[in-house]
Design an enzyme around this catalytic site. Structure first.
Site, PDB file in Angstrom:
ATOM      1  N   LEU A 167     -32.639  94.027  44.311  1.00  0.00           N
ATOM      2  CA  LEU A 167     -31.607  94.814  44.988  1.00  0.00           C
ATOM      3  C   LEU A 167     -30.275  94.470  44.323  1.00  0.00           C
ATOM      4  O   LEU A 167     -30.028  93.295  44.006  1.00  0.00           O
ATOM      5  CB  LEU A 167     -31.539  94.481  46.475  1.00  0.00           C
ATOM      6  CG  LEU A 167     -32.593  95.095  47.389  1.00  0.00           C
ATOM      7  CD1 LEU A 167     -32.526  94.460  48.780  1.00  0.00           C
ATOM      8  CD2 LEU A 167     -32.425  96.607  47.494  1.00  0.00           C
ATOM      9  N   ASP A 168     -29.451  95.483  44.124  1.00  0.00           N
ATOM     10  CA  ASP A 168     -28.135  95.227  43.541  1.00  0.00           C
ATOM     11  C   ASP A 168     -27.330  94.298  44.434  1.00  0.00           C
ATOM     12  O   ASP A 168     -27.572  94.192  45.637  1.00  0.00           O
ATOM     13  CB  ASP A 168     -27.383  96.534  43.343  1.00  0.00           C
ATOM     14  CG  ASP A 168     -28.007  97.401  42.267  1.00  0.00           C
ATOM     15  OD1 ASP A 168     -28.456  96.839  41.247  1.00  0.00           O
ATOM     16  OD2 ASP A 168     -28.063  98.638  42.444  1.00  0.00           O
ATOM     17  N   SER A 169     -26.330  93.653  43.848  1.00  0.00           N
ATOM     18  CA  SER A 169     -25.525  92.684  44.581  1.00  0.00           C
ATOM     19  C   SER A 169     -24.872  93.291  45.819  1.00  0.00           C
ATOM     20  O   SER A 169     -24.814  92.660  46.875  1.00  0.00           O
ATOM     21  CB  SER A 169     -24.454  92.097  43.654  1.00  0.00           C
ATOM     22  OG  SER A 169     -23.615  91.217  44.354  1.00  0.00           O
ATOM     23  N   ALA A 172     -25.934  95.625  47.654  1.00  0.00           N
ATOM     24  CA  ALA A 172     -26.933  96.092  48.618  1.00  0.00           C
ATOM     25  C   ALA A 172     -27.515  94.931  49.411  1.00  0.00           C
ATOM     26  O   ALA A 172     -27.419  93.761  49.019  1.00  0.00           O
ATOM     27  CB  ALA A 172     -28.049  96.835  47.887  1.00  0.00           C
TER      28      ALA A 172
END
Length: 625
Positions: A47-49, A51
């Site tokens: 997951l992106d930072s 998110a």
């Protein structure tokens, strides 16, 4: 500087984990490493930072499963900001386009009905171009690294599938904020970029967009609401999404450090899942047992034959994969095999893990959450008592605990007897070491030993049982009908029964064992020992009464006789001479038992033995009937 403790436990299992925004997926794994005391972890999708949401984390030998269970469908909640686009398509990037009444760029702000139409349009099979700021490799390099280095990057479109795309909430533009915001719920296939989906929906609407916030709520059979640390996440709303956007666009919230509180670490342990055939089925994998007679062949990499395995059937099995998960007959994960063109081949093998044997915990260790996470996941069956002597009644309790095959069997006992200071107490029937040895030989996995101190004696029964529920995941308590616990024994079986219902564990009551028309009890055995009635003692103990002689220091008092002072609190019969069996350590001249005579005189024990060397080998003295 003290040396850092080496992390070597490597428990094998799955942790559905709720990542918080502000840290990378990789950084968030530290919490799980810390909780499980391991370095060996991996996840099935980043997951992106900016998110948050569900990460499915594998530990120990299950890290080999990562490529086998990454194809799950995923579900997301997304806050899409229509009217502003960034180069990364998320709040961390640089604004490249923005709606303005004076800009004349032809950027529209869609209304609710238009967004609903876009959701319908972007459903089903779709060709999607992933964002250039992504981990996708182009010519052997990450696309995001190439873009940051000033290179032009072209990524080919790929087919994805959007199973559902639903508008849950919408916020119209305001005088203060000219953007519109949509809360979407999206169920999609592996490889879908929600950032790119927002970009494409906005383009179709004649607008531009980026994600303000993103939350993953489901990965295959794993759901966020059942994940460790899910309670740490804020409510996912448009307003909170806007706040998230502002934090990351300011650059002040990038990869922030989040402390691992005791509550957080304990929550991770509670959500640790041992990989079982049932869980394999939920993950879409077939499951087989490797038959015990073929384990050696399997572990040595010999050719695989169908006769080596037995299929585990499930009522609602829907596994379509050629991959088959393999389990030893005791339920432990053994690896993966593959069936291709009717031929079996190895994917990987997990060797049989050596058992750590019978484990003894102090009450302090239980309070400090040192109960193994694999056992926490499985749950425990426990009997609580002094177990003085471990007589026939105690045997019935322990047999019942051992019969609960789904749980880890254990007992809670005490170092100092409840009655040790009471009037008329003659001593313990067995020492703690003897009791623990018998528990181990019977097959219990663990014992919790409590020093029955003044402080512990004041603990409330509900508090005592709550620790066992929370810190040992007690699923079954086995006791006799007269069992009590807590301060002054106030928590009786009726109170325990109500507590069990409230805390979702079963309470099993074992009937009394009757010998010679009377209930077997420690006090009755103690009386029989003092009287020298060893026939009755053996009936109630199911073995001879054994006096521990490990710590006795023998001296020769006269030829053939050796004497030692009594130093333990273990009970002995009245003064006199008795026929006994001296059990030796089995070394030296090769015999293990010696039938002889023992004389008791106040606090002195005399044994008739052939030599001092023999006396020093005496482990215990069994009294014959």
């Amino acid at each position: 500087m003290p040396k850092k403790k080496k992390l070597t436990d490597n428990p094998s299992g799955i942790v559905p984990f709720a990542k918080q925004s502000g840290i990378t997926s990789f950084s968030s794994l530290w919490s799980i490493k810390h909780a499980l005391n391991t370095e060996k972890v991996g996840h099935t999708g980043t997951l992106d930072s900016f998110a948050d949401g569900l990460l499915v984390v594998l530990s120990g030998s299950l890290t080999h499963l990562v490529p086998h269970i990454t194809g799950f469908k995923k579900t997301y909640l997304a806050i899409v900001c229509f009217g502003t686009e960034t180069d990364t398509l998320d709040p961390c990037g640089i604004i490249t386009r923005k709606y303005s009444t004076e800009s004349g760029q032809g950027i529209k702000i869609p209304d609710r009905g238009s967004v609903e139409s876009a959701c319908s349009k972007f459903t089903g099979a779709i060709l999607q171009v992933p964002p250039v700021f992504s981990a996708i490799h182009v010519n052997g390099q990450r696309a995001s690294d190439m873009v940051r280095n000033g290179c032009s990057v072209t990524i080919e479109p790929r087919q994805i599938f959007i199973y559902s795309n639903t508008l849950l909430d919408f916020k119209e533009p305001t005088a203060e904020d000219g953007n519109a915001y949509a809360l979407l719920q999206i169920e999609c296939s592996k490889g879908t970029y929600i950032r790119a989906l927002a970009r494409d929906m906005a383009e179709w609407l004649g607008s531009c967009a980026h994600l303000s916030a993103l939350r993953r709520t489901q990965v295959g059979p794993f759901v966020l609401s059942e994940a460790a640390c899910a309670s740490f996440l804020p409510e996912f709303t448009i307003e909170n999404g806007i706040l998230n956007d502002r934090k990351f666009s300011s650059g002040k919230n990038s990869n922030e450090k989040i402390k691992d509180s005791d509550d957080k670490l304990q929550d991770i342990k509670k959500h640790f899942l041992v990989f079982t055939p049932e869980l394999a089925n939920r993950c879409g994998l077939k499951a087989d047992y490797i038959k015990r007679e073929y384990e050696k062949s399997y572990l040595n990499g010999r050719p695989l034959l169908g006769k080596m395995f037995s299929r585990i059937d499930f009522p609602e099995a829907d596994a379509q994969s050629d991959e088959i998960s393999v389990f030893y007959e005791d339920g432990r994960f053994a690896g993966m095999i593959r069936l291709v063109d009717r031929r079996l081949s190895y994917s990987f093998v997990v060797p049989v893990k050596e058992s750590s044997g019978f484990r003894v915990f102090t009450w302090k260790q239980i309070l400090e959450n040192q109960f193994p996470v694999e056992w926490l996941s499985k749950g425990s069956a426990i009997a609580v008592g002094s177990f003085d002597g471990i007589h026939a009644g105690h045997e019935a309790l322990l047999e019942s605990v051992l019969s609960k095959k789904a749980y880890v069997p254990g007992a809670v006992t005490f170092r100092n007897s409840v009655r040790s200071g009471s009037k008329g107490f003659e001593g313990e029937i067995s020492l703690l070491e003897q009791r623990l040895g018998l528990m181990s030989r019977k097959g219990l996995a663990f014992a919790v030993v409590i020093d029955f101190s003044d402080d512990f004696s004041r603990i409330e029964g509900s508090s005592f049982l709550e620790v066992l529920c929370n810190n040992c995941n007690m699923k079954c308590l086995v006791e006799g009908k007269d069992f009590r616990c807590g301060y002054k024994g106030a928590f009786d079986m009726n109170a325990i029964r109500n507590f069990a219902q409230e805390h979702s564990f079963s309470l099993e009551q074992v009937e009394d064992v009757i010998v010679d028309s009377q209930r077997v009890s420690s006090s009755r055995i103690r009386d029989a020992i003092v009287k020298g009635d060893f026939a009755s003692v053996q009936k109630m103990l199911l073995r001879p009464f054994s006096y521990d002689a490990e710590s006795l220091a023998w001296k020769e008092s006269q030829e053939g006789w050796f004497v030692s002072e009594r130093i333990s609190n273990q009970i002995l019969p009245a003064d006199g001479t008795y026929s006994v069996v001296a059990v030796l350590d089995g070394e030296g001249d090769g015999f293990n038992v010696l039938h002889t005579v023992c004389t008791l005189d106040k606090n002195r024990i005399k044994l008739q033995l052939p030599s001092l060397h023999t006396a020093e080998r005496v482990k215990c003295i069994n009294f014959n009937h």
